[in-house]
Design a protein around this motif. Structure first.
Motif, PDB file in Angstrom:
ATOM      1  N   TRP A   1      -4.020  -9.153   0.462  1.00  0.00           N
ATOM      2  CA  TRP A   1      -3.569  -8.553   1.685  1.00  0.00           C
ATOM      3  C   TRP A   1      -5.007  -7.789   1.819  1.00  0.00           C
TER       4      TRP A   1
ATOM      5  N   TYR B   1      -4.454   0.757   8.648  1.00  0.00           N
ATOM      6  CA  TYR B   1      -3.394   1.445   8.914  1.00  0.00           C
ATOM      7  C   TYR B   1      -3.732   2.486   9.344  1.00  0.00           C
TER       8      TYR B   1
ATOM      9  N   ALA C   1       4.288  -4.460   4.257  1.00  0.00           N
ATOM     10  CA  ALA C   1       4.023  -3.588   3.252  1.00  0.00           C
ATOM     11  C   ALA C   1       4.910  -2.382   3.590  1.00  0.00           C
TER      12      ALA C   1
ATOM     13  N   ILE D   1       1.866   5.906   5.089  1.00  0.00           N
ATOM     14  CA  ILE D   1       1.747   6.485   3.933  1.00  0.00           C
ATOM     15  C   ILE D   1       1.540   7.497   3.721  1.00  0.00           C
TER      16      ILE D   1
ATOM     17  N   GLY E   1      -1.822   7.531  -2.670  1.00  0.00           N
ATOM     18  CA  GLY E   1      -2.054   5.957  -2.656  1.00  0.00           C
ATOM     19  C   GLY E   1      -3.731   6.353  -2.648  1.00  0.00           C
ATOM     20  N   VAL E   2      -4.680   5.493  -2.852  1.00  0.00           N
ATOM     21  CA  VAL E   2      -5.841   4.975  -2.807  1.00  0.00           C
ATOM     22  C   VAL E   2      -5.981   5.154  -1.196  1.00  0.00           C
ATOM     23  N   CYS E   3      -5.528   4.335  -0.069  1.00  0.00           N
ATOM     24  CA  CYS E   3      -5.517   4.905   1.791  1.00  0.00           C
ATOM     25  C   CYS E   3      -4.971   6.249   1.906  1.00  0.00           C
TER      26      CYS E   3
ATOM     27  N   HIS F   1      -1.475   5.319  -7.054  1.00  0.00           N
ATOM     28  CA  HIS F   1      -1.858   4.095  -6.359  1.00  0.00           C
ATOM     29  C   HIS F   1      -0.227   3.535  -5.904  1.00  0.00           C
ATOM     30  N   ILE F   2       0.161   3.199  -4.180  1.00  0.00           N
ATOM     31  CA  ILE F   2       1.235   2.833  -4.056  1.00  0.00           C
ATOM     32  C   ILE F   2       1.415   1.010  -4.422  1.00  0.00           C
TER      33      ILE F   2
ATOM     34  N   CYS G   1       1.909  -2.082  -3.262  1.00  0.00           N
ATOM     35  CA  CYS G   1       2.976  -2.767  -1.947  1.00  0.00           C
ATOM     36  C   CYS G   1       3.388  -4.830  -2.266  1.00  0.00           C
TER      37      CYS G   1
ATOM     38  N   GLU H   1      -8.591  -3.163  -5.723  1.00  0.00           N
ATOM     39  CA  GLU H   1      -8.539  -2.591  -3.586  1.00  0.00           C
ATOM     40  C   GLU H   1      -9.788  -2.505  -3.421  1.00  0.00           C
TER      41      GLU H   1
ATOM     42  N   ASP I   1      -7.513  -2.062   4.876  1.00  0.00           N
ATOM     43  CA  ASP I   1      -7.941  -1.739   3.050  1.00  0.00           C
ATOM     44  C   ASP I   1      -7.603  -3.726   2.718  1.00  0.00           C
TER      45      ASP I   1
ATOM     46  N   ASP J   1      -6.522  -5.966  -0.451  1.00  0.00           N
ATOM     47  CA  ASP J   1      -6.113  -6.069  -2.021  1.00  0.00           C
ATOM     48  C   ASP J   1      -6.869  -7.265  -2.740  1.00  0.00           C
TER      49      ASP J   1
HETATM   50  N1  SME Z   1      -2.167   0.080  -2.461  1.00  0.00           N
HETATM   51  C1  SME Z   1      -2.780   0.993  -1.255  1.00  0.00           C
HETATM   52  C2  SME Z   1      -1.109   0.700  -0.487  1.00  0.00           C
HETATM   53  C3  SME Z   1      -1.716   0.090   0.633  1.00  0.00           C
HETATM   54  S1  SME Z   1      -1.010  -1.958   0.076  1.00  0.00           S
HETATM   55  O1  SME Z   1      -2.084  -1.661  -0.470  1.00  0.00           O
HETATM   56  C4  SME Z   1      -1.109  -2.312   1.017  1.00  0.00           C
HETATM   57  C5  SME Z   1      -2.386   2.510  -1.795  1.00  0.00           C
HETATM   58  O2  SME Z   1      -2.181   2.991  -3.042  1.00  0.00           O
HETATM   59  O3  SME Z   1      -3.004   3.462  -1.202  1.00  0.00           O
END
Ligand code: SME
Length: 167
Positions: free
Chosen positions: A53, A57, A74, A78, A83-85, A106-107, A109, A116, A132, A134
């Motif tokens: 990915w 965002y 995805a 957010i 999450g990471v973003c 962590h989110i 998708c 990441e 972002d 992955d």
């Molecule tokens: N993993 C990301 C969310 C976005 S997806 O990976 C495309 C996160 O934890 O913010």
């Protein structure tokens, strides 16, 4: 027609330099931000090996909303801090996560993702979004990737008015 010039013979570092040259020529030949960001995600996708990915965002009404990307569909939104973003936005900091399953909040998708990297997009001291990427491999992103992705985002910031994107 887009052609990759001898990319299979390049070292990894030559590939990343070539990636930034491709972005520079895209940005200097087209003014439309959506076209530029769409091709920016495609350029990363074609240069990087072992990723599943790559995309953007952008901040809209205080939360991150999905932008141009390559990969599986995805999550659309957010929250800052999530999450990471969302952490990259909240802390205005690059996150290089070796194992996403060990990152609190962590989110996921794409459940194939294992590592990441998230680079915040900062223009005039304001965070307008993130880049972002992955990978289905653990610890895919090193200081080398970080160095060239910082340059990649610097080019975007030089050419694109992110205030317009985040309206
Ligand atoms: N993993 C990301 C969310 C976005 S997806 O990976 C495309 C996160 O934890 O913010």
């Amino acid at each position: 027609m887009f052609k990759l010039n001898g990319i299979e013979k390049m070292t990894i570092e030559q590939k990343y330099r070539y990636m930034n040259n491709l972005l520079q020529s895209q940005l200097s030949s087209e003014k439309d931000a959506l076209a530029n960001l769409s091709n920016a995600s495609a350029i990363i996708n074609v240069i990087f090996h072992d990723i599943n990915w790559a995309g953007f965002y952008f901040m809209r009404n205080e939360e991150l909303v999905l932008g141009p990307f390559q990969g599986l569909p995805a999550c659309n939104r957010i929250k800052v801090g999530n999450g990471v973003c969302g952490s990259a936005v909240a802390n205005k900091k690059i996150y290089r996560v070796e194992n996403v399953h060990e990152f609190p909040g962590h989110i996921a998708c794409d459940c194939a993702s294992k590592s990441e990297i998230v680079i915040p997009i900062i223009q005039n001291d304001v965070v307008y979004g993130v880049l972002d990427i992955d990978s289905p491999k653990l610890s895919r992103f090193t200081e080398l990737e970080e160095k060239y992705l910082i340059k990649f985002v610097e080019l975007l910031v030089e050419y694109i008015d992110f205030k317009e994107i985040s309206k």
